[in-house]
Design an enzyme around this catalytic site. Structure first.
Site, PDB file in Angstrom:
ATOM      1  NE  ARG A  37      -0.493   1.948   3.654  1.00  0.00           N
ATOM      2  CZ  ARG A  37       0.500   2.490   3.679  1.00  0.00           C
ATOM      3  NH1 ARG A  37       1.973   2.047   4.056  1.00  0.00           N
ATOM      4  NH2 ARG A  37       0.505   3.978   3.617  1.00  0.00           N
ATOM      5  N   GLY A  38       0.197   2.516  -0.194  1.00  0.00           N
ATOM      6  CA  GLY A  38       1.077   3.717  -0.266  1.00  0.00           C
ATOM      7  C   GLY A  38       1.324   3.899  -1.618  1.00  0.00           C
ATOM      8  CB  ALA A  39       0.577   6.930  -3.945  1.00  0.00           C
ATOM      9  NE  ARG A  81      -6.041   0.552  -1.840  1.00  0.00           N
ATOM     10  CZ  ARG A  81      -5.618   1.191  -0.847  1.00  0.00           C
ATOM     11  NH1 ARG A  81      -4.429   0.966  -0.470  1.00  0.00           N
ATOM     12  NH2 ARG A  81      -6.364   1.918   0.065  1.00  0.00           N
ATOM     13  CD  GLN A 120      -3.564   2.773   6.626  1.00  0.00           C
ATOM     14  OE1 GLN A 120      -4.096   3.358   7.721  1.00  0.00           O
ATOM     15  NE2 GLN A 120      -3.873   2.665   5.412  1.00  0.00           N
ATOM     16  CG  ASP A 130      -3.182   8.080  -1.815  1.00  0.00           C
ATOM     17  OD1 ASP A 130      -2.801   8.411  -0.706  1.00  0.00           O
ATOM     18  OD2 ASP A 130      -2.827   6.727  -2.013  1.00  0.00           O
ATOM     19  CG  ASN A 134      -2.979  11.824   2.053  1.00  0.00           C
ATOM     20  OD1 ASN A 134      -2.134  10.773   1.564  1.00  0.00           O
ATOM     21  ND2 ASN A 134      -2.455  11.858   3.279  1.00  0.00           N
ATOM     22  CE  LYS A 135      -5.642   5.671   4.035  1.00  0.00           C
ATOM     23  NZ  LYS A 135      -6.668   4.670   3.411  1.00  0.00           N
TER      24      LYS A 135
HETATM   25  O1  MRU Z   1      -4.725   3.106   1.844  1.00  0.00           O
HETATM   26  P1  MRU Z   1      -3.342   3.484   1.792  1.00  0.00           P
HETATM   27  O2  MRU Z   1      -2.597   3.119   2.953  1.00  0.00           O
HETATM   28  O3  MRU Z   1      -2.561   2.904   0.537  1.00  0.00           O
HETATM   29  O4  MRU Z   1      -3.139   5.116   1.789  1.00  0.00           O
HETATM   30  C1  MRU Z   1      -1.806   5.707   1.705  1.00  0.00           C
HETATM   31  C2  MRU Z   1      -1.863   7.037   1.686  1.00  0.00           C
HETATM   32  O5  MRU Z   1      -2.768   7.679   2.016  1.00  0.00           O
HETATM   33  C3  MRU Z   1      -0.404   7.826   1.990  1.00  0.00           C
HETATM   34  O6  MRU Z   1      -0.572   9.003   2.685  1.00  0.00           O
HETATM   35  C4  MRU Z   1      -0.160   8.003   0.366  1.00  0.00           C
HETATM   36  O7  MRU Z   1      -0.416   7.004  -0.439  1.00  0.00           O
HETATM   37  C5  MRU Z   1       1.210   8.493   0.274  1.00  0.00           C
HETATM   38  S1  MRU Z   1       2.430   7.486   0.537  1.00  0.00           S
HETATM   39  C6  MRU Z   1       3.976   8.105   0.353  1.00  0.00           C
END
Ligand code: MRU
Length: 322
Positions: free
Chosen positions: A34-36, A71, A171, A212, A222-223
């Site tokens: 996970r994470g962009a 996703r 997270q 994201d 973002n999250k």
């Molecule tokens: O649902 P996730 O855990 O994939 O969401 C991740 C985030 O919102 C992060 O802040 C974003 O992807 C930036 S990661 C460098």
């Protein structure tokens, strides 16, 4: 494709090996990865995997589409898939793999550079509030928002981090705290709902988050829980900074209104670690992301420098340079 299984952290550092595209799609949707930017690299390696394991061209194209859709919010996923797919179309499976390797190494390089730019925005002894996990785990290495904090730490600025736990998947409490603890950077986990109180008592110097997808006008997806932090930061005169590589900028999205927001299963909300906390039969809403309007964003830190509002021209120029 071998990935750290982020679902098991912080309890266990274990790996998942995906031998098929379907296994990788499952790792993506279940958030083993996970994470962009990490999703971008996973998507690129996924295309390389498809090119090796699927015989017919239509099958590879279909696999790429499945990966890109696994996703929907983080634009890096489709971006990474497209980069490797283009390389495969031009030069076959080996070329796709070489491109995936480049996506990965470019990401680490970009994070180190943007970390250096962003560190300038962290005051000496600064108390930095972050949300979710935008560190090594969420990228290929070094991190974006946590990369900025790391660079500030490496520059001797002694930052202290408030890590919002980040309900419902945690997270912040699980991953950000794990990473910072390993790096020796002081971190304190807070319930997400404590952020306003901390800002009101003057205990936050800067909010630093990842992204994201950043729309062409500077709106930031973002999250879930990021937008309320930006509103609080504005109320309390605290800078709200977004750190992201240019691979997260989507010039095809004019504003945040068109960014698709993933809805995830409601059991993530009504259960914690497999234990149900809400009465049986009660449902939950589970939007995984929110959109922060550009007017609340103090700066966007990229590998091409620190961008300030108005963002349109600055974002376009950063993407063109990339
Ligand atoms: O649902 P996730 O855990 O994939 O969401 C991740 C985030 O919102 C992060 O802040 C974003 O992807 C930036 S990661 C460098």
């Amino acid at each position: 494709v071998r990935l750290i299984d982020q679902r098991a952290l912080p309890g266990e550092l274990r790996f998942v090996e995906c031998r098929t595209v379907d296994e990788l799609c499952e790792a993506i949707t279940s958030m083993a990865v996970r994470g962009a930017p990490a999703l971008g690299a996973a998507g690129a390696f996924g295309v390389a995997l498809a090119a090796r394991t699927i015989a017919d061209d239509d099958g590879v194209q279909a696999a790429a589409r499945r990966l890109a859709a696994a996703r929907p919010t983080a634009v890096n996923l489709a971006w990474g898939v497209d980069r490797a797919l283009g390389a495969w179309e031009q030069g076959g499976p080996d070329n796709a793999l070489a491109e995936a390797e480049r996506v990965a190494s470019d990401d680490v390089a970009a994070n180190r550079v943007l970390g250096g730019f962003g560190a300038e925005l962290v005051p000496d002894g600064g108390r930095v509030l972050t949300h979710c996990n935008a560190g090594s785990l969420a990228t290929v290495g070094y991190g974006t928002a946590l990369g900025v904090i790391r660079a500030a730490h490496e520059a001797g600025k002694r930052p202290h981090v408030w890590a919002g736990e980040t309900r419902p998947v945690l997270q912040g409490a699980r991953l950000t705290a794990w990473e910072l603890e390993r790096l020796g950077i002081p971190v304190t986990v807070i319930a997400d709902v404590m952020a306003g109180s901390l800002m009101a008592t003057g205990d936050v110097d800067v909010v630093m988050v990842g992204a994201d997808r950043i729309a062409a006008n500077g709106d930031v997806a973002n999250k879930i829980g990021t937008y309320p932090l930006a509103v609080l930061a504005r109320e309390h005169d605290v800078p709200f900074v977004v750190a992201a590589p240019t691979s997260t900028i989507d010039l095809g999205a004019p504003t945040g209104a068109v960014i698709p927001v993933e809805e995830r299963p409601d059991d993530e909300v009504v259960s914690i670690a497999g234990e149900r906390i809400a009465p049986e039969g009660v449902g939950a809403a589970n939007r995984a992301f929110d959109v922060t309007p550009a007017r609340l964003v103090t700066a966007i830190v990229t590998e091409h420098g620190v961008l300030r509002p108005p963002y349109e021209d600055a974002l376009r120029a950063a993407v063109m340079r990339a």
